[in-house]
Design a protein around this motif. Structure first.
Motif, PDB file in Angstrom:
ATOM      1  N   THR A 211       0.761  -1.562   0.081  1.00 25.60           N
ATOM      2  CA  THR A 211      -0.301  -0.239  -0.362  1.00 25.60           C
ATOM      3  C   THR A 211       0.507   1.325  -0.218  1.00 25.60           C
ATOM      4  OG1 THR A 211      -0.454   0.053   1.848  1.00 25.60           O
ATOM      5  CG2 THR A 211      -1.415  -1.104   1.079  1.00 25.60           C
TER       6      THR A 211
ATOM      7  N   THR B 213      -3.670   7.237  11.000  1.00 21.88           N
ATOM      8  CA  THR B 213      -4.449   5.500  11.242  1.00 21.88           C
ATOM      9  C   THR B 213      -5.129   5.555  12.463  1.00 21.88           C
ATOM     10  OG1 THR B 213      -2.587   4.575  11.012  1.00 21.88           O
ATOM     11  CG2 THR B 213      -4.009   3.434  12.169  1.00 21.88           C
ATOM     12  N   ASP B 214      -6.711   5.257  12.322  1.00 22.40           N
ATOM     13  CA  ASP B 214      -7.825   5.393  12.885  1.00 22.40           C
ATOM     14  C   ASP B 214      -6.706   4.626  14.386  1.00 22.40           C
ATOM     15  OD1 ASP B 214      -9.880   5.364  14.044  1.00 22.40           O
ATOM     16  OD2 ASP B 214     -11.184   4.203  12.777  1.00 22.40           O
TER      17      ASP B 214
ATOM     18  N   ALA C 219      -9.503   1.184  14.180  1.00 23.53           N
ATOM     19  CA  ALA C 219      -8.281   0.291  12.890  1.00 23.53           C
ATOM     20  C   ALA C 219      -7.275  -0.175  13.575  1.00 23.53           C
ATOM     21  CB  ALA C 219      -8.616   0.953  11.596  1.00 23.53           C
TER      22      ALA C 219
ATOM     23  N   ALA D 216      -4.211   5.184   2.113  1.00 21.35           N
ATOM     24  CA  ALA D 216      -5.900   4.857   2.354  1.00 21.35           C
ATOM     25  C   ALA D 216      -7.037   4.187   1.776  1.00 21.35           C
ATOM     26  CB  ALA D 216      -6.547   6.274   3.016  1.00 21.35           C
ATOM     27  N   ASP D 217      -6.741   4.573   0.382  1.00 20.14           N
ATOM     28  CA  ASP D 217      -7.526   4.243  -0.721  1.00 20.14           C
ATOM     29  C   ASP D 217      -8.038   2.797  -0.178  1.00 20.14           C
ATOM     30  OD1 ASP D 217      -8.227   6.511  -1.499  1.00 20.14           O
ATOM     31  OD2 ASP D 217      -6.790   6.027  -3.005  1.00 20.14           O
TER      32      ASP D 217
ATOM     33  N   ALA E 159      -5.735   0.411   2.503  1.00 20.86           N
ATOM     34  CA  ALA E 159      -6.159   0.147   3.702  1.00 20.86           C
ATOM     35  C   ALA E 159      -6.038   0.960   5.120  1.00 20.86           C
ATOM     36  CB  ALA E 159      -4.468  -0.047   4.191  1.00 20.86           C
ATOM     37  N   ALA E 160      -6.610   0.015   6.172  1.00 20.02           N
ATOM     38  CA  ALA E 160      -7.216   1.153   7.653  1.00 20.02           C
ATOM     39  C   ALA E 160      -6.330   1.435   8.691  1.00 20.02           C
ATOM     40  CB  ALA E 160      -8.131   0.617   7.989  1.00 20.02           C
TER      41      ALA E 160
ATOM     42  N   ALA F   3      -7.241  -4.373   5.514  1.00 13.18           N
ATOM     43  CA  ALA F   3      -8.001  -3.795   4.366  1.00 13.18           C
ATOM     44  C   ALA F   3      -9.334  -3.168   4.761  1.00 13.18           C
ATOM     45  CB  ALA F   3      -8.028  -4.740   3.461  1.00 13.18           C
ATOM     46  N   ARG F   4     -10.016  -2.117   4.555  1.00 13.02           N
ATOM     47  CA  ARG F   4     -10.981  -0.969   4.350  1.00 13.02           C
ATOM     48  C   ARG F   4     -11.932  -1.940   3.984  1.00 13.02           C
ATOM     49  NH1 ARG F   4     -10.830   3.335   5.716  1.00 13.02           N
ATOM     50  NH2 ARG F   4      -9.018   4.680   5.381  1.00 13.02           N
ATOM     51  N   ASN F   5     -12.032  -3.334   3.069  1.00 10.65           N
ATOM     52  CA  ASN F   5     -13.322  -4.474   3.014  1.00 10.65           C
ATOM     53  C   ASN F   5     -12.734  -5.133   1.662  1.00 10.65           C
ATOM     54  OD1 ASN F   5     -12.722  -3.043   0.042  1.00 10.65           O
ATOM     55  ND2 ASN F   5     -13.699  -1.463   0.420  1.00 10.65           N
TER      56      ASN F   5
ATOM     57  N   ALA G 165     -10.893  -4.515  -1.393  1.00 10.18           N
ATOM     58  CA  ALA G 165      -9.183  -3.724  -1.296  1.00 10.18           C
ATOM     59  C   ALA G 165      -8.308  -4.945  -1.016  1.00 10.18           C
ATOM     60  CB  ALA G 165      -9.412  -2.450   0.161  1.00 10.18           C
TER      61      ALA G 165
END
Length: 508
Positions: A356, A364-365, A368, A392-393, A395-396, A418-420, A423
């Motif tokens: 990534t 980073t959140d 997350a 960021a597109d 990975a979280a 991953a975000r989803n 991803a």
């Protein structure tokens, strides 16, 4: 330096004329024989791999298997040797092209495709009678030699993945295979016999006639695996207006999921294809096939006279009683433009520790990060993982960890949340594209789905084993956790691929 500047003048007494193919595993050279007035193709194992006893055994075994076959449609081995620790195999040089390159140059007429399939079928039936299963039947392994006034010569090459009853148990070392043509039993790691080659020959017949693959989305690893295992092939008549149902039936039988439902021999398949083509030609209003092969984008193998040794290392027959920590099945899919794996055509590349990182961000959140921390493999002491940059597109959160304290544990690892699921697939695809694909230890091919023994019918995610400049890595996804993980070695044997894979198996 340019490849020409790096090309040795002599290898094992052979005078080198030029490079035919290069890659992360070695090179093939066009050479002049030191004893006879002829040119030969010299396959040379990379110096980085020549120190590995298993790799040396595999390389020697490939020469033994091929040299033990004496058939006009099988490439000949002239000699092999070890020059200052550098292993080489001197093989017949077929001056011409290969079927894949010919296909990309334009449509192959049906009668030429039938000639190619028939000649390869003769080679396969001979090999099968001698208890050799090729395991990598595909157009780029069919060498086409021009013969003025005669039909072109067809030669089956690259027995690097071949199986024999005497094949040494070399599971654990690198091996590659070709997903687009792989039989279901090969993908699933089941017992393999000559009918697996019949399946691959059926896939090849479909491709030579249509310029397409029998299953859609051949460049999607998961989709192609599922198609080979569960889906019927496409009807060839959907792409060839002149083809009738008889030819559809030929493809359907050759590509039957159950080996018992296929043609018993490759010759039976070739004969059925001939009758189907004759029937199509005798139809009241036969129509002309498309004027150009609808091939996938990508460059063909360079050099019209390359003897396609860009193949694979031998794989032993799976032992059904062997217990593993993890049950896995898959197929190597280092895809060179059209989904074909090439042992020497794939250049070695640096592994991507964090795929990534093309647009890194340190933000980073916290939620997350906590989710990622809970999903990490066990065994890392406190403080051994630090936050890593992310795209960021996709990975979280991401962390790099290491070294793991266990014996044989990875010196470095990257774990990405991953975000989803889309991803996650993208992250995995980026990682597999960043290294040369090899089969995982235990004869498990990669990339492919992995399962836990406790629930062997449910895939947990995808696993991938690879090499980058000779350094092994293992990457995998844990789909329900949206976790993408990569562990890597610092040298070719520190730790070994076996050790990395064992660590993964015991910590995932």
């Amino acid at each position: 330096m340019t490849p020409a500047e790096l090309t040795p003048a002599h290898i094992g007494g052979y005078r080198v004329e030029r490079v035919l193919a290069t890659g992360g595993m070695g090179a093939v050279y066009l050479v002049q024989s030191p004893t006879l007035p002829r040119r030969e193709a010299l396959k040379v194992l990379s110096a980085d791999l020549a120190g590995d006893p298993r790799m040396r055994t595999r390389f020697t075994q490939e020469a033994d298997i091929t040299a033990g076959l004496d058939h006009p449609n099988i490439v000949r081995v002239h000699s092999r040797g070890d020059t200052d620790g550098q292993l080489w195999i001197a093989m017949e040089f077929v001056d011409g092209t290969d079927a894949e390159t010919a296909l990309r140059a334009g449509a192959i007429p049906p009668q030429r495709a039938l000639h190619i399939i028939t000649e390869v079928a003769r080679a396969l039936d001979y090999a099968h009678r001698n208890r050799v299963v090729h395991q990598d039947i595909k157009p780029s392994n069919f060498l086409l030699g021009a013969r003025p006034g005669e039909q072109e010569r067809v030669v089956l090459s690259d027995f690097g993945a071949a199986l024999t009853p005497e094949s040494a148990d070399l599971s654990g070392g690198p091996m590659t295979a070709t997903l687009a043509y792989a039989a279901p039993e090969v993908i699933a790691g089941k017992t393999v016999d000559g009918r697996a080659d019949v399946y691959s020959l059926g896939c090849t017949l479909f491709r030579l006639l249509t310029g397409r693959y029998p299953f859609p989305h051949h460049d999607d690893v998961s989709a192609t695996i599922n198609a080979h295992l569960d889906q019927a092939p496409r009807r060839i008549s959907d792409y060839l207006s002149w083809a009738g149902p008889q030819l559809d039936d030929v493809i359907a039988k050759a590509l039957a999921k159950d080996p018992a439902q296929r043609y018993t021999t490759a010759g039976e398949l070739a004969g059925a294809a001939r009758r189907a083509l004759d029937a199509a030609a005798a139809a009241p209003t036969p129509r002309t096939p498309p004027s150009a092969a609808q091939t996938s984008s990508g460059s063909a193998t360079s050099g019209a006279a390359v003897v396609d040794f860009i193949g694979h290392l031998p794989r032993t027959q799976p032992v059904a009683s062997k217990r593993r920590i993890l049950a896995a099945a898959g197929i190597a899919a280092a895809l060179v433009a059209v989904g074909l794996v090439a042992w020497l055509a794939l250049p070695a590349r640096e592994p991507t520790h964090n795929p990534t990182s093309s647009t890194p961000s340190a933000i980073t959140d916290p939620a997350a990060a906590a989710t990622l921390a809970a999903a990490l493999p066990t065994g890392y002491p406190a403080g051994s993982c630090t936050s890593a940059g992310i795209n960021a597109d996709l990975a979280a959160a991401a962390v790099t960890c290491g070294p793991a304290p266990d014996t044989g544990g990875p010196p470095t690892a990257t774990y990405t949340l991953a975000r989803n699921h889309t991803a996650l697939q993208s992250l995995f695809a980026q990682q597999t594209a960043a290294a040369t694909t090899v089969v995982c230890p235990g004869n498990v091919q990669s990339p492919g789905p992995w399962h836990r023994v406790a629930n062997p019918t449910v895939p947990v995610g995808m696993v991938f084993c690879g090499l980058a400049h000779g350094r092994p890595l293992v990457a995998w996804t844990t789909d329900d956790k949206l976790l993408m993980s990569t562990i890597e070695a610092q040298a070719s044997d520190s730790p070994t691929l076996d050790q990395l894979y064992t660590w993964w198996a015991s910590h995932s």
